[in-house]
Design an enzyme around this catalytic site. Structure first.
Site, PDB file in Angstrom:
ATOM      1  CD  GLU A   1      -2.885   1.153   2.390  1.00  0.00           C
ATOM      2  OE1 GLU A   1      -2.953   0.138   3.107  1.00  0.00           O
ATOM      3  OE2 GLU A   1      -3.685   2.103   2.472  1.00  0.00           O
TER       4      GLU A   1
ATOM      5  CG  ASN B   1      -9.459  -1.236   1.489  1.00  0.00           C
ATOM      6  OD1 ASN B   1      -9.095  -2.401   1.643  1.00  0.00           O
ATOM      7  ND2 ASN B   1      -9.289  -0.315   2.427  1.00  0.00           N
ATOM      8  CD  GLU B   2     -10.392  -2.248   5.963  1.00  0.00           C
ATOM      9  OE1 GLU B   2     -10.342  -1.130   6.514  1.00  0.00           O
ATOM     10  OE2 GLU B   2      -9.699  -3.204   6.326  1.00  0.00           O
TER      11      GLU B   2
ATOM     12  CE1 TYR C   1      -3.538  -5.867   9.005  1.00  0.00           C
ATOM     13  CE2 TYR C   1      -5.744  -4.935   8.911  1.00  0.00           C
ATOM     14  CZ  TYR C   1      -4.525  -5.203   8.307  1.00  0.00           C
ATOM     15  OH  TYR C   1      -4.301  -4.820   7.005  1.00  0.00           O
TER      16      TYR C   1
ATOM     17  CD  GLU D   1      -6.209  -4.510   4.270  1.00  0.00           C
ATOM     18  OE1 GLU D   1      -6.068  -4.138   5.455  1.00  0.00           O
ATOM     19  OE2 GLU D   1      -6.652  -3.785   3.368  1.00  0.00           O
TER      20      GLU D   1
ATOM     21  CD  GLN E   1       0.172  -2.211   4.058  1.00  0.00           C
ATOM     22  OE1 GLN E   1       1.043  -1.604   3.458  1.00  0.00           O
ATOM     23  NE2 GLN E   1      -1.004  -1.655   4.351  1.00  0.00           N
TER      24      GLN E   1
HETATM   25  O1  AHR Z   1      -3.126  -2.436   6.319  1.00  0.00           O
HETATM   26  C1  AHR Z   1      -3.424  -1.248   6.987  1.00  0.00           C
HETATM   27  C2  AHR Z   1      -4.867  -0.801   6.774  1.00  0.00           C
HETATM   28  O2  AHR Z   1      -5.729  -1.668   7.446  1.00  0.00           O
HETATM   29  C3  AHR Z   1      -5.380  -0.792   5.368  1.00  0.00           C
HETATM   30  O3  AHR Z   1      -5.065   0.375   4.685  1.00  0.00           O
HETATM   31  C4  AHR Z   1      -6.872  -0.888   5.560  1.00  0.00           C
HETATM   32  O4  AHR Z   1      -7.513  -1.518   4.486  1.00  0.00           O
HETATM   33  C5  AHR Z   1      -7.005  -1.643   6.856  1.00  0.00           C
HETATM   34  O5  AHR Z   1      -7.899  -1.028   7.713  1.00  0.00           O
END
Ligand code: AHR
Length: 490
Positions: free
Chosen positions: A27, A170-171, A242, A290, A347
């Site tokens: 990114e 995205n999201e 995450y 992600e 990432q």
């Molecule tokens: O990877 C970091 C961020 O996490 C990305 O930009 C977003 O898609 C997610 O919230």
């Protein structure tokens, strides 16, 4: 030491792993691109400014697909800024950064070819829409003879980029996103964009945005609504997640793989529910595009306050425990490889990443590099269903495991011990594999769970050879507390 067991039997097949399960993500965020993969003037940079030392590590990592250019960044991005000779400097509101646009689509495609990875492109459905997505596709994939495709040729790319995988935004459920939408609004836009893109290039694989994570208040209804609108037009729904030790709860953190499995299973149930409701034969699969360990709360407590170019953002420095959790997340993905066909660790470089690259300095492997590279190398073939039996570690079994049988007949067992106190004395029934022996056996662990790699000690944490035996069809290994093990049989 406590006992644990499982059975490895080729008769119990989950499905074949799509190599795209071992994807990653670049990114325009912090130093992922600038002073990450791209740093003109660096001693290791090639004539295009691509860092060769980073490329070597990317190839060693075994990444197959790379998603680009975001992430939150894409929801305010104008792709035209990143092609041709004139590159405007813009504000990137997503990361409070200054984007020079020195690096764009053409540079990314040059990098992707050098890295040996397939591109997965995201279009901006935040501040932009159907037309801009179609323009980008025409620029990228149409051979020539139109204004946009000829522009690409003029920019030095005579052959089309032939990008097959596309993320429709995205999201879009996230209120932090520029152009955030309701599920109905987004579902319609995704369907319209997909329809229009396929009229230009029918051979695309398209990913609709699922929820930003399983804790979103609309998780489930978001996917159902989006798919009601776009089921026939898309091939995948995305998942993002995450993990970090929230409020210092390390036991729950070590159980992240179980949370990921529950998220995957809930999403599959929603996709299949919509499929039944719409009476469709096609299955929508999952793109977990992600995932990683991310100390998000640190970022939330210390967000950027100044506009800057390539600031140090999200530069998490991973320890042994983080690597073990990443191993468990990889096991979770493999255990659902029949439906999770693509996945991207987020990432790739510097930003919550397995690779660190210092500006003007060296590049090295973080702890989390190792489980990824081992899974990417040996997690190819057919996933076998293994059901571990072990004592609990908090709310989940201590042992988390999967096995993959390669085309050459070798079988690799991936195992994580989530217990913080007890080693596991593993006895794996491998009689169904016939006359096999232990080929290789590694473990990643440390008496100091906070040990990390650094520029001065880049190999402090890495997998080390371990002792495993196979006698009378029973594989025996001791799995230390908080450890990731890889055992190959053949
Ligand atoms: O990877 C970091 C961020 O996490 C990305 O930009 C977003 O898609 C997610 O919230």
């Amino acid at each position: 030491m406590t006992d644990a067991s499982l059975t490895i039997d080729p008769a119990f097949s989950i499905g074949t792993v799509d190599p795209r399960l071992f994807g990653s993500f670049v990114e325009h965020l912090g130093r992922c691109v600038y002073t990450g993969i791209y740093e003109p003037g660096h001693p290791a940079a090639d004539e295009s400014g691509l860092r060769r030392d980073v490329l070597d590590l990317v190839r060693e990592l075994g990444v197959t697909v790379v998603r680009y250019p975001g992430g939150n960044f894409v929801s305010g991005y104008r792709w035209e800024d990143g092609v041709g000779p004139d590159r405007p400097v813009r504000l990137d509101p997503a990361w409070k950064s200054i984007e020079t646009n020195e690096f764009g689509l053409g540079e990314f495609m040059t990098w992707a070819r050098a890295a040996g990875v397939a591109p997965m492109m995201a279009v901006n459905l935040g501040t932009r829409g159907v037309q801009e997505a179609c323009d980008l596709l025409e620029y990228a994939n149409h051979p020539s003879g139109t204004t946009l495709s000829d522009l690409r040729v003029k920019h030095g790319a005579a052959e089309p980029y032939d990008i097959r995988m596309w993320c429709l935004g995205n999201e879009m459920d996230g209120p932090w996103q520029t152009g955030h939408k309701t599920a109905r609004e987004y579902g319609r836009l995704a369907a319209e964009t997909a329809r229009a893109m396929r009229m230009i290039d029918p051979g695309l694989e398209l990913v609709a945005c699922g929820s930003s994570n399983a804790e979103m208040p609309t998780f489930g209804t978001w996917e159902a609504t989006v798919l009601e609108e776009a089921y026939d037009q898309v091939d995948y729904v995305s998942l993002h997640s995450y993990y970090e030790p929230k409020d210092g709860d390390v036991t729950a953190f070590l159980a992240s793989g179980a949370a990921m499995e529950a998220y995957i299973e809930d999403t599959i149930a929603t996709c299949d529910h919509v499929r039944a409701k719409l009476r469709r034969s096609k299955r929508v699969n999952l793109s977990f595009d992600e995932w990683n360990v991310w100390y998000l709360s640190r970022f939330q407590n210390d967000p950027p306050t100044e506009w800057a170019h390539a600031p140090r953002l999200l530069e998490d420095h991973y320890n042994v425990m983080d690597a073990v959790v990443v191993g468990s997340l990889l096991i979770a993905l493999l255990r659902h490889a029949d439906r999770v066909r693509m996945a991207c660790q987020a990432q790739l470089v510097n930003v919550i990443a397995p690779i660190v690259a210092q500006p003007g300095g060296p590049a090295w492997r973080q702890t989390i590099f190792h489980p990824f590279s081992q899974a990417a190398r040996y997690g190819r073939g057919e996933v076998l269903r293994v059901e571990p039996v072990s004592p609990a570690a908090g709310e989940v079994p201590a042992l988390h495991a999967t096995a993959v049988r390669g085309e050459d007949g070798t079988v690799t067992l991936f195992a994580v011990n989530r217990s913080r106190s007890d080693a596991l004395d593993l006895a794996a029934d491998a009689r169904a594999l016939g006359d096999v022996r232990v080929l290789e056996s590694w473990v990643l662990t440390d008496s100091d769970l906070d040990a990390r790699n650094s520029a001065t000690d880049p190999d402090r944490v890495r997998p080390r050879t371990a002792a495993s035996t196979l006698e009378d069809g029973v594989l025996r290994a001791v799995l230390p507390p908080v450890s990731w093990s890889v055992i190959r049989l053949g």
